[in-house]
Motif scaffolding. Structure first.
Motif, PDB file in Angstrom:
ATOM      1  N   PRO A  29      -6.150  29.980  22.655  1.00 38.09           N
ATOM      2  CA  PRO A  29      -4.743  30.374  22.469  1.00 38.09           C
ATOM      3  C   PRO A  29      -3.869  29.272  21.873  1.00 38.09           C
ATOM      4  CG  PRO A  29      -5.553  31.137  24.601  1.00 38.09           C
ATOM      5  CD  PRO A  29      -6.617  30.241  24.040  1.00 38.09           C
ATOM      6  N   LYS A  98       1.490  27.578  22.242  1.00 37.43           N
ATOM      7  CA  LYS A  98       0.730  28.809  22.044  1.00 37.43           C
ATOM      8  C   LYS A  98       0.882  29.276  20.602  1.00 37.43           C
ATOM      9  CE  LYS A  98       0.188  33.469  23.935  1.00 37.43           C
ATOM     10  NZ  LYS A  98      -1.221  33.339  24.317  1.00 37.43           N
ATOM     11  N   GLU A 159       4.419  31.784  26.505  1.00 32.75           N
ATOM     12  CA  GLU A 159       4.287  33.093  25.853  1.00 32.75           C
ATOM     13  C   GLU A 159       5.587  33.517  25.180  1.00 32.75           C
ATOM     14  OE1 GLU A 159       0.839  32.403  27.677  1.00 32.75           O
ATOM     15  OE2 GLU A 159       2.772  32.315  28.697  1.00 32.75           O
TER      16      GLU A 159
END
Length: 231
Positions: A29, A98, A159
């Motif tokens: 990721p 990320k 995220e």
């Protein structure tokens, strides 16, 4: 002999694998693999490793014409890019952020200059400065407008969250937490004195980006502080 925590087990769990995803591949990721057969633009300093025959060069001063050079000088911290040429596997990362891969299909997107990791050289791009807000935030802000057909890799702290913007329902964001937005949106900057007082922080936090119309805006759960960099 127990294999738990052995070097062999560690290698087996973390070794590079070809996932067959093509040009851009998320190895993890937070690690982008570029299966390079030609050229790619990437954030300067983002190279972690490579194998094969790959050469790197900094963005040429006049490569994109006087207009972009002028804007880059004005922004004070323009988008420092490097060009990778050759054949092989290139691994890119940026401070453990990320990574998200976007496939543009004739669309356009604005990306905060600090959150642009790599993009297909076939895409058109241009530096856009936020002059109105430059003096309000530490280091100022700039973004890159990317348009065409090809792949873009963007980064975010933790995220990302995408908020949909609908007519009559504006979305407000903290500029330091704003990662990207759709190319048809033109944010305006607004100040909120009451918010500034409520937060009890520096003057920058009272500045918000206001998105109106129809599109999307991507935010991260983190306020990035920008420092001027000499390119």
């Amino acid at each position: 002999m127990e294999q738990r925590y052995s070097i062999d087990e560690f290698i087996n769990q973390t070794k590079q694998e070809d996932k067959g995803q093509g040009y851009f591949e998320l190895e993890t990721p937070r690690m982008l693999e570029v299966n390079l057969q030609g050229q790619v633009w990437a954030k300067a300093g983002a190279m972690v490793s490579y194998r094969g025959q790959i050469k790197f060069e900094r963005e040429g001063v006049l490569e994109h014409g006087i207009g972009k050079l002028f804007k880059k000088a004005l922004s004070g911290e323009g988008t420092s890019l490097m060009k990778a040429n050759g054949n092989g596997k290139l691994y890119l990362a940026d401070q453990g952020k990320k990574i998200s891969i976007l496939k543009l299909q004739g669309e356009s997107i604005y990306v905060n200059g600090n959150d642009l990791l790599a993009f297909d050289p076939s895409l058109e791009w241009d530096i856009k400065m936020m002059r109105k807000v430059a003096g309000m935030l530490s280091g100022g802000l700039f973004n890159v407008r990317i348009e065409g057909t090809g792949l873009v890799a963007i980064t975010s702290h933790y995220e990302p969250l995408t908020l949909l913007v609908n007519p009559g329902q504006p979305v407000y964001t903290d500029p330091n937490a704003t990662v990207a937005w759709s190319g048809n949106l033109q944010p305006e900057f607004v100040t909120d004195v009451s918010l500034k007082t409520f937060l009890g922080r520096g003057s920058g936090e009272s500045v918000q980006m206001k998105f109106e119309g129809e599109g999307f805006v991507v935010v991260q759960p983190f306020e990035e502080v920008y420092f001027s960099q000499q390119s």
